[in-house]
Design a protein around this motif. Structure first.
Motif, PDB file in Angstrom:
ATOM      1  N   SER A 132      -8.881   4.396  10.081  1.00  0.00           N
ATOM      2  CA  SER A 132      -8.255   3.145   9.641  1.00  0.00           C
ATOM      3  C   SER A 132      -7.112   3.381   8.658  1.00  0.00           C
ATOM      4  N   ASN A 133      -7.050   4.586   8.069  1.00  0.00           N
ATOM      5  CA  ASN A 133      -5.968   4.891   7.135  1.00  0.00           C
ATOM      6  C   ASN A 133      -4.668   5.276   7.845  1.00  0.00           C
ATOM      7  N   GLU A 134      -4.768   5.666   9.100  1.00  0.00           N
ATOM      8  CA  GLU A 134      -3.567   6.078   9.813  1.00  0.00           C
ATOM      9  C   GLU A 134      -2.617   4.891   9.977  1.00  0.00           C
ATOM     10  N   VAL A 181       1.685   7.010   6.970  1.00  0.00           N
ATOM     11  CA  VAL A 181       2.695   5.964   6.778  1.00  0.00           C
ATOM     12  C   VAL A 181       2.986   5.262   8.099  1.00  0.00           C
ATOM     13  N   LYS A 182       3.090   3.970   8.065  1.00  0.00           N
ATOM     14  CA  LYS A 182       3.297   3.164   9.271  1.00  0.00           C
ATOM     15  C   LYS A 182       4.699   3.366   9.847  1.00  0.00           C
ATOM     16  N   VAL A 183       4.862   3.053  11.122  1.00  0.00           N
ATOM     17  CA  VAL A 183       6.188   3.010  11.738  1.00  0.00           C
ATOM     18  C   VAL A 183       7.011   1.952  10.999  1.00  0.00           C
ATOM     19  N   GLY A 184       8.199   2.339  10.559  1.00  0.00           N
ATOM     20  CA  GLY A 184       9.034   1.465   9.745  1.00  0.00           C
ATOM     21  C   GLY A 184       8.875   1.707   8.258  1.00  0.00           C
ATOM     22  N   GLY A 185       7.857   2.494   7.873  1.00  0.00           N
ATOM     23  CA  GLY A 185       7.645   2.821   6.465  1.00  0.00           C
ATOM     24  C   GLY A 185       8.561   3.937   5.997  1.00  0.00           C
ATOM     25  N   LEU A 186       8.623   4.117   4.681  1.00  0.00           N
ATOM     26  CA  LEU A 186       9.507   5.116   4.077  1.00  0.00           C
ATOM     27  C   LEU A 186       8.722   6.250   3.436  1.00  0.00           C
ATOM     28  N   LEU A 187       9.281   7.448   3.546  1.00  0.00           N
ATOM     29  CA  LEU A 187       8.801   8.624   2.819  1.00  0.00           C
ATOM     30  C   LEU A 187       9.989   9.191   2.070  1.00  0.00           C
ATOM     31  N   ILE A 188       9.864   9.352   0.766  1.00  0.00           N
ATOM     32  CA  ILE A 188      10.953   9.880  -0.051  1.00  0.00           C
ATOM     33  C   ILE A 188      10.499  11.162  -0.725  1.00  0.00           C
ATOM     34  N   CYS A 200      13.255   9.295   4.351  1.00  0.00           N
ATOM     35  CA  CYS A 200      12.846   9.252   5.758  1.00  0.00           C
ATOM     36  C   CYS A 200      12.274   7.885   6.103  1.00  0.00           C
ATOM     37  N   ARG A 201      12.602   7.421   7.272  1.00  0.00           N
ATOM     38  CA  ARG A 201      11.990   6.195   7.822  1.00  0.00           C
ATOM     39  C   ARG A 201      11.276   6.571   9.103  1.00  0.00           C
ATOM     40  N   ARG A 202       9.980   6.336   9.140  1.00  0.00           N
ATOM     41  CA  ARG A 202       9.224   6.686  10.327  1.00  0.00           C
ATOM     42  C   ARG A 202       9.595   5.758  11.485  1.00  0.00           C
ATOM     43  N   ILE A 203       9.953   6.354  12.617  1.00  0.00           N
ATOM     44  CA  ILE A 203      10.364   5.541  13.769  1.00  0.00           C
ATOM     45  C   ILE A 203       9.423   5.711  14.955  1.00  0.00           C
ATOM     46  N   LYS A 206       0.849  -1.182   0.000  1.00  0.00           N
ATOM     47  CA  LYS A 206       0.000   0.000   0.000  1.00  0.00           C
ATOM     48  C   LYS A 206       0.890   1.238   0.000  1.00  0.00           C
ATOM     49  N   THR A 207       0.880   1.969  -1.105  1.00  0.00           N
ATOM     50  CA  THR A 207       1.777   3.111  -1.251  1.00  0.00           C
ATOM     51  C   THR A 207       0.979   4.340  -1.714  1.00  0.00           C
ATOM     52  N   ILE A 208       1.640   5.491  -1.626  1.00  0.00           N
ATOM     53  CA  ILE A 208       1.002   6.738  -2.032  1.00  0.00           C
ATOM     54  C   ILE A 208       2.032   7.616  -2.730  1.00  0.00           C
ATOM     55  N   GLU A 209       1.597   8.301  -3.773  1.00  0.00           N
ATOM     56  CA  GLU A 209       2.489   9.192  -4.514  1.00  0.00           C
ATOM     57  C   GLU A 209       1.811  10.550  -4.660  1.00  0.00           C
ATOM     58  N   VAL A 210       2.516  11.589  -4.222  1.00  0.00           N
ATOM     59  CA  VAL A 210       2.024  12.963  -4.323  1.00  0.00           C
ATOM     60  C   VAL A 210       2.827  13.669  -5.404  1.00  0.00           C
ATOM     61  N   GLY A 211       2.186  13.925  -6.524  1.00  0.00           N
ATOM     62  CA  GLY A 211       2.880  14.487  -7.680  1.00  0.00           C
ATOM     63  C   GLY A 211       3.262  13.366  -8.623  1.00  0.00           C
ATOM     64  N   VAL A 212       2.588  13.274  -9.751  1.00  0.00           N
ATOM     65  CA  VAL A 212       2.761  12.146 -10.667  1.00  0.00           C
ATOM     66  C   VAL A 212       3.431  12.565 -11.973  1.00  0.00           C
ATOM     67  N   PHE A 213       3.046  13.733 -12.493  1.00  0.00           N
ATOM     68  CA  PHE A 213       3.474  14.212 -13.811  1.00  0.00           C
ATOM     69  C   PHE A 213       3.154  13.125 -14.841  1.00  0.00           C
TER      70      PHE A 213
END
Length: 238
Positions: A144-146, A172-179, A234-237, A74-81
């Motif tokens: 439920s999305n949190e 994004v879950k703890v341990g997930g990535l944000l780039i 970023c990795r959510r901790i 389950k991923t999300i992208e902000v800005g696709v072009f």
């Protein structure tokens, strides 16, 4: 050669950011292994007047490795072009993985859509034509999305990066990535302000503010890299 001179050779930003070095990286480590379908989408994007804003191909291998390690569904992208980073994500997540893709310009997305369909990846994508903040706020209305997303990629209007981060860190879950892409803003984050052209000042200011925000955010581990135009990983901790 004394130690000071050796350090200057290894850390000289002119050397590290030279066009020759970028071309060496592309020709040696990027283009030879770039999937043909990604290459096709990149070439299609080059005809767009704003083609230069697409995710740079040298960022692709690192993002691909991180996605393979994370294996998110389950991923999300902000800005696709036109969808270069979107297709990159789709190719590197499981067959039943899903991407919520948000962009204000469906016409740009439709340039890459035939290639995405050719790759057999359209089923993974839920494209939403909208400014991102209302969509993110709507997602957060449902508790439920949190913490339900495992990966986020952000390459949209830089002035809203801090606002995106405050919402995505909850999604994004703890341990997930944000780039986050473009966090060096063409290197201008390090320029004296008086040397920054007027058209680039707001983006530079936003990038500097965002970089400081991430530095001070105890909820993430992070790395600010000089790959492409700057990737903040970023990795959510917490």
């Amino acid at each position: 050669m004394d130690n000071t001179k050796i350090q200057s050779v290894y850390r000289n930003p002119v050397i590290l950011q030279s066009e020759d070095l970028t071309n060496y990286i592309l020709e040696t480590a990027v283009y030879p292994r770039e999937p043909e379908i990604l290459k096709e989408l990149r070439k299609a994007s080059e005809t767009h007047p704003w083609g230069f804003i697409a995710t740079l191909p040298e960022a692709g291998p690192l993002i691909g490795i991180l996605l393979k390690l994370l294996n998110p569904k389950k991923t999300i992208e902000v800005g696709v072009f036109t969808g270069y980073s979107l297709l990159l994500t789709a190719l590197n997540i499981p067959h039943d993985g899903k991407i919520t893709a948000i962009d204000i310009d469906r016409k740009a997305y439709e340039i890459g859509l035939p290639v995405i369909r050719k790759a057999g990846m359209e089923h993974k994508i839920d494209f939403i034509e909208s400014p991102a903040l209302p969509v993110l706020d709507k997602l957060l209305e449902d508790a439920s999305n949190e913490g339900s997303f495992e990966y986020a990629y952000i390459d949209a209007d830089k002035e809203n990066y801090v606002n995106y981060h405050e919402r995505l860190i909850k999604l994004v879950k703890v341990g997930g990535l944000l780039i986050y892409d473009n966090t060096l803003w063409g290197g201008r984050v390090a320029w004296p302000e008086e040397k920054v052209p007027p058209h680039a000042k707001s983006g530079r200011t936003a990038a500097i503010e965002f970089n400081k925000t991430i530095r001070d955010d105890s909820r993430v581990d992070f790395s600010l890299t000089s790959i492409g135009d700057g990737l903040t990983i970023c990795r959510r901790i917490v």
